[in-house]
Design a protein around this motif. Sequence first.
Motif, mmCIF file in Angstrom:
data_model
loop_
_atom_site.group_PDB
_atom_site.id
_atom_site.type_symbol
_atom_site.label_atom_id
_atom_site.label_comp_id
_atom_site.label_asym_id
_atom_site.label_seq_id
_atom_site.Cartn_x
_atom_site.Cartn_y
_atom_site.Cartn_z
ATOM 1 N N ASP A 1 -1.710 -0.165 1.751
ATOM 2 C CA ASP A 1 -1.671 1.282 1.495
ATOM 3 C C ASP A 1 -1.813 2.077 2.791
ATOM 4 O O ASP A 1 -1.098 3.063 3.014
ATOM 5 C CB ASP A 1 -2.788 1.675 0.519
ATOM 6 C CG ASP A 1 -2.547 1.149 -0.886
ATOM 7 O OD1 ASP A 1 -1.388 0.780 -1.190
ATOM 8 O OD2 ASP A 1 -3.506 1.106 -1.671
ATOM 9 N N THR B 1 1.457 1.848 4.943
ATOM 10 C CA THR B 1 2.561 2.688 4.476
ATOM 11 C C THR B 1 2.220 4.171 4.597
ATOM 12 O O THR B 1 3.091 4.998 4.897
ATOM 13 C CB THR B 1 2.930 2.360 3.022
ATOM 14 O OG1 THR B 1 1.762 2.466 2.192
ATOM 15 C CG2 THR B 1 3.482 0.947 2.912
ATOM 16 N N GLN B 2 0.945 4.513 4.392
ATOM 17 C CA GLN B 2 0.551 5.915 4.502
ATOM 18 C C GLN B 2 0.607 6.401 5.949
ATOM 19 O O GLN B 2 0.932 7.565 6.216
ATOM 20 C CB GLN B 2 -0.867 6.113 3.947
ATOM 21 C CG GLN B 2 -1.324 7.562 3.866
ATOM 22 C CD GLN B 2 -0.435 8.410 2.989
ATOM 23 O OE1 GLN B 2 0.009 7.968 1.935
ATOM 24 N NE2 GLN B 2 -0.169 9.637 3.408
#
Length: 249
Positions: free
Chosen positions: A194, A197-198
Amino acid sequence: MQIVIIGSGNVAYHLAKAFKKSGVEVSQIFGRNATELSKISEELHIPFSTETLAEADLYIISVSDSSIAEVSALIKKENCLVAHTSGSVSREALAGNYRKSVFYPLQTFSKSKKLDYHKIPFFIDAENEEDAEILKNLASKISKNVMLADNKKRKYIHLTAVFACNFVNHLFARAKEISDSQNIPFEYFLPLIDETTQKIHELEPKLAQTGPAVRGDNRILELHEQLITDEEKLKIYKTLNESIKKMYS
């Protein structure tokens, strides 16, 4: 405007759902898979058929790339607007005496996964400006991101998407094989995924790169290579690390 969606797969389902949520009426969903069509019809309250294709102003074909020509030949109405949803197929693949176009949503679709349709980019290609405007206006009812893209540009869009989505997901699957082999819950890696990708929402991907290859830490690279017993995984590991080294050399 009367709209018919042809197809019963993930893209067809999500397009129908997006239109429904945006107040755009779909007259019919049409295809060969009665089971899937009936599920979509029941959920979204849209009539379906496997036999009779309804009259429409716009037909949107959401089938596999290899089936586009065959399916599009079923449309006998002349001078209607027909669009397929492929990123890599030209509008000329449509086989009929009608106005040909493309209505390409850039997203990975699964029926079980909810999506924020307003964030999905749509790429439009048409034979004339009037049809392009019709499709742009339609896409704008679903999405905030709509732009024109001819066949050459769409091919590069789709190629980029394969690198950014399909290849990355394949690496997730390979990573899970490794964690499963050592009885390590893959869920423990989700915060890392997460964050990765963030982070590229704020940084250029090249600036966000971390890991032993970008640091030139050959000791760790060699240690990892010794741990990998599967030839396919070892090949992937070496190839990607070489690519990273070249980018930062």
